[in-house]
Motif scaffolding. Structure first.
Motif, PDB file in Angstrom:
ATOM      1  N   ALA A 455       0.840  -1.162  -0.052  1.00  0.00           N
ATOM      2  CA  ALA A 455       0.011   0.058   0.078  1.00  0.00           C
ATOM      3  C   ALA A 455       0.762   1.168   0.139  1.00  0.00           C
ATOM      4  O   ALA A 455       1.127   1.838  -1.042  1.00  0.00           O
ATOM      5  CB  ALA A 455      -0.772  -0.065   1.218  1.00  0.00           C
ATOM      6  N   SER A 456       1.731   1.655   0.940  1.00  0.00           N
ATOM      7  CA  SER A 456       2.034   2.710   1.323  1.00  0.00           C
ATOM      8  C   SER A 456       3.702   2.701   0.669  1.00  0.00           C
ATOM      9  O   SER A 456       4.081   1.452   0.700  1.00  0.00           O
ATOM     10  CB  SER A 456       2.376   3.190   2.767  1.00  0.00           C
ATOM     11  OG  SER A 456       2.937   2.316   3.394  1.00  0.00           O
ATOM     12  N   ILE A 457       4.159   3.803   0.137  1.00  0.00           N
ATOM     13  CA  ILE A 457       5.528   3.875  -0.135  1.00  0.00           C
ATOM     14  C   ILE A 457       6.445   4.919   0.429  1.00  0.00           C
ATOM     15  O   ILE A 457       7.161   4.658   1.355  1.00  0.00           O
ATOM     16  CB  ILE A 457       5.739   4.109  -1.868  1.00  0.00           C
ATOM     17  CG1 ILE A 457       5.290   3.020  -2.622  1.00  0.00           C
ATOM     18  CG2 ILE A 457       7.150   4.384  -2.053  1.00  0.00           C
ATOM     19  CD1 ILE A 457       5.158   3.150  -4.112  1.00  0.00           C
ATOM     20  N   GLY A 458       5.913   6.221   0.347  1.00  0.00           N
ATOM     21  CA  GLY A 458       6.474   7.369   1.151  1.00  0.00           C
ATOM     22  C   GLY A 458       8.099   7.569   0.801  1.00  0.00           C
ATOM     23  O   GLY A 458       8.507   7.386  -0.296  1.00  0.00           O
ATOM     24  N   ASN A 459       8.745   8.037   1.924  1.00  0.00           N
ATOM     25  CA  ASN A 459      10.190   8.041   1.623  1.00  0.00           C
ATOM     26  C   ASN A 459      10.882   6.954   1.255  1.00  0.00           C
ATOM     27  O   ASN A 459      11.753   7.039   0.108  1.00  0.00           O
ATOM     28  CB  ASN A 459      10.871   8.404   3.038  1.00  0.00           C
ATOM     29  CG  ASN A 459      12.361   8.958   2.807  1.00  0.00           C
ATOM     30  OD1 ASN A 459      12.498   9.876   2.314  1.00  0.00           O
ATOM     31  ND2 ASN A 459      13.272   8.148   3.576  1.00  0.00           N
ATOM     32  N   ARG A 460      10.423   5.726   1.525  1.00  0.00           N
ATOM     33  CA  ARG A 460      11.108   4.563   0.869  1.00  0.00           C
ATOM     34  C   ARG A 460      10.421   3.042   1.076  1.00  0.00           C
ATOM     35  O   ARG A 460      10.005   3.041   2.221  1.00  0.00           O
ATOM     36  CB  ARG A 460      12.678   4.350   1.490  1.00  0.00           C
ATOM     37  CG  ARG A 460      13.514   3.381   0.693  1.00  0.00           C
ATOM     38  CD  ARG A 460      14.872   3.471   1.218  1.00  0.00           C
ATOM     39  NE  ARG A 460      15.861   2.628  -0.097  1.00  0.00           N
ATOM     40  CZ  ARG A 460      16.991   2.282   0.009  1.00  0.00           C
ATOM     41  NH1 ARG A 460      17.655   2.814   1.214  1.00  0.00           N
ATOM     42  NH2 ARG A 460      17.682   2.120  -0.716  1.00  0.00           N
ATOM     43  N   ARG A 461      10.349   2.489   0.105  1.00  0.00           N
ATOM     44  CA  ARG A 461       9.634   1.064   0.449  1.00  0.00           C
ATOM     45  C   ARG A 461      10.782   0.182  -0.206  1.00  0.00           C
ATOM     46  O   ARG A 461      11.170   0.235  -1.394  1.00  0.00           O
ATOM     47  CB  ARG A 461       8.408   1.202  -0.434  1.00  0.00           C
ATOM     48  CG  ARG A 461       7.896  -0.382  -0.452  1.00  0.00           C
ATOM     49  CD  ARG A 461       7.514  -0.843   0.987  1.00  0.00           C
ATOM     50  NE  ARG A 461       6.116  -0.446   1.267  1.00  0.00           N
ATOM     51  CZ  ARG A 461       5.275  -1.513   1.811  1.00  0.00           C
ATOM     52  NH1 ARG A 461       5.775  -2.678   2.034  1.00  0.00           N
ATOM     53  NH2 ARG A 461       4.318  -1.019   2.295  1.00  0.00           N
TER      54      ARG A 461
END
Ligand code: FUL
Ligand code: CA
Length: 497
Positions: A455-461
């Motif tokens: 779901a989330s990525i953001g600063n880093r996945r």
């Protein structure tokens, strides 16, 4: 006849330039509109650090405790072979970008010669009262190019006035000393553990405070803003960085940088009085950008205990934490407790060395750089937002699509089969956390096979799993309320044991 020909050529030229203009236009194309809560400049800076350390060091190191009662004699703080250079060098060699020192823990003992108390290194026989650990560590940080951060426990089990308004003034005076005498501070850590039994100048009693009002935090935060405008403020409620809600160093698989702190029993949320478990995931579309930080110790305790010498986390364990913190969009704050000599113990150093060697091997070569990148859409067909921005090692550049294209895909085509088992993806945070669904496929026997999603990525996945061998990789944004802005897509190969 000649004239007609010339006219035709002219027409052709005009048409050609029009096509050129519209197909790979150098006309400025506007960047996407930012989406909801956004990081401040100081938070965007902080997001780059990702990995930094904690130093828990005080009287507890010598009493073998985790929480000192506040009645410890000053002389008990007596490192026998004190080496601040070794402490900071160890952090540097491990790849840490900064160090946060417990300048004062719950016991109230100050590692610097504070003007406001007699419970400090100044009144200890160590170095004849001339010692200043805050100075030594902050100086060594400067020498090694590390950022320096401050932990100043709000709870003080030594101070006679703890629980009264006078203590708040004392606390703020100490904070001012730390924020003015030791150079730039990158992070200030306000602990949520607050109030209970203690020595309190000899009263030896239990003191309860109202955690949501006693400290009047907004006023204290203002002091930080004024004296160290670049420092991020950490606490259970931010305002810049939040606790991840556990001391295991693990963010939830889905973890948002946006967050709406919720208080307990209808009270205002504050450090130590908040539904802290919500910090593990944050909130999609939370009101504020309050980024997650995963704090954890390299040993079972936060302070050094000889009996834990054989219980230091090993390199695999540290790598696992790296993926479960940084790899889920949070930062990784790893505690290294100096021992009674005043050094980082050999076992901890050995683990950190192994871990750093693994990190270096893992991130050495981005295999995506060899691929032809084929996106389903590029914003305004402009090079400024093209897919080359995904592999340029620059977090300021990103691939973006037209506003109406919210679920684009990107195909990576390789000339020779590529083998990888780690994927790294980053969003361009100044435009907000946009993506809420993604998936990755490999090309196999003429069809796409999905091997990763989230779901989330953001600063880093970071994704890691079984080795993928393929000629083509496809990254799909499966959910996003607005067009995505992705600053990195990288593939790595690591030799897991
Ligand atoms: C907690 C404290 O009580 C621990 O001693 C430690 O400092 C940890 C980082 O935060 O709240
Ligand atoms: Ca980039």
């Amino acid at each position: 006849m000649q004239k007609m020909k010339a006219n035709k050529v002219l027409h052709g030229l005009v048409l050609f330039s029009f096509i050129l203009l519209f197909s790979c236009s150098n006309q400025p194309v506007d960047p996407p509109e930012p989406y909801e809560a956004l990081p401040s400049e100081r938070q965007w800076e902080w997001h780059q650090l990702e990995f930094y350390g904690f130093l828990h060091f005080t009287v507890n190191t010598f009493t073998d405790k985790e929480w000192g009662y506040g009645d410890e004699p000053n002389d008990i703080f007596n490192p026998t072979d004190y080496d601040p250079d070794q402490i900071v060098r160890t952090a540097k060699e491990a790849g840490m970008k900064g160090l946060i020192l417990t300048c004062k823990h719950h016991d109230g003992f100050c590692l610097w010669p504070s003007d406001y108390t007699k419970h400090s290194v100044k009144y200890s026989s160590w170095k004849n009262g001339e010692g200043d650990v805050v100075k030594d560590i902050s100086d060594a940080c400067k020498k090694y190019g590390l950022k320096f951060g401050v932990y100043l426990s709000p709870w003080d089990r030594n101070y006679a006035d703890y629980g009264k308004p006078e203590y708040i003034e004392y606390y703020r005076n100490q904070l001012k000393e730390l924020l003015t005498k030791y150079g730039p501070v990158f992070e200030i850590w306000f602990d949520g553990a607050n109030g209970g039994d203690g020595y309190y100048g000899g009263a030896n009693e239990v003191r309860k405070i109202d955690r949501s009002t006693y400290y009047d935090w907004p006023v204290t935060w203002e002091i930080v803003r004024e004296l160290q405008p670049k420092a991020v403020i950490f606490s259970d409620v931010g305002p810049d960085i939040r606790w991840i809600g556990n001391e295991r160093g693990i963010a939830n698989d889905t973890c948002w940088a946006t967050y709406t702190p919720h208080g307990i029993d209808g009270k205002k949320p504050g450090p130590g009085s908040i539904k802290y478990k919500e910090g593990q995931s944050g909130h999609r579309n939370g009101k504020f950008w309050i980024a997650p930080e995963c704090d954890v110790s390299i040993r079972p305790g936060w302070f050094y205990h000889k009996k834990e010498d054989e219980r230091v986390r090993d390199r695999e364990n540290l790598m696992d934490l790296y993926f479960k913190s940084i790899g889920r969009g949070a930062s990784f704050l790893l505690n290294l407790p100096p021992d009674r000599r005043g050094q980082i113990h050999e076992n901890d150093v050995a683990s950190l060395r192994g871990f750093k060697a693994d990190l270096d091997q893992l991130f050495k070569t981005d295999l995506a750089k060899d691929a032809k990148l084929i996106p389903s859409n590029v914003r305004g067909k402009s090079k400024v937002f093209g897919p080359q921005n995904l592999t340029d090692n620059n977090r300021e550049t990103y691939w973006a699509t037209d506003d109406e294209v919210t679920t684009p895909e990107l195909v990576l085509e390789f000339k020779k089969p590529v083998s990888f088992n780690v994927v790294s993806i980053r969003e361009f945070l100044p435009l907000g956390q946009r993506i809420d669904g993604w998936a990755i496929d490999r090309w196999e026997n003429g069809e796409w096979i999905e091997f990763a999603k989230g779901a989330s990525i953001g600063n880093r996945r970071l994704w890691r799993g079984v080795q993928q061998n393929t000629l083509k990789v496809r990254f799909r944004v499966t959910g996003s309320p607005v067009c995505p802005a992705v600053s990195e897509f990288a593939l790595y190969h690591f030799n897991w044991n």
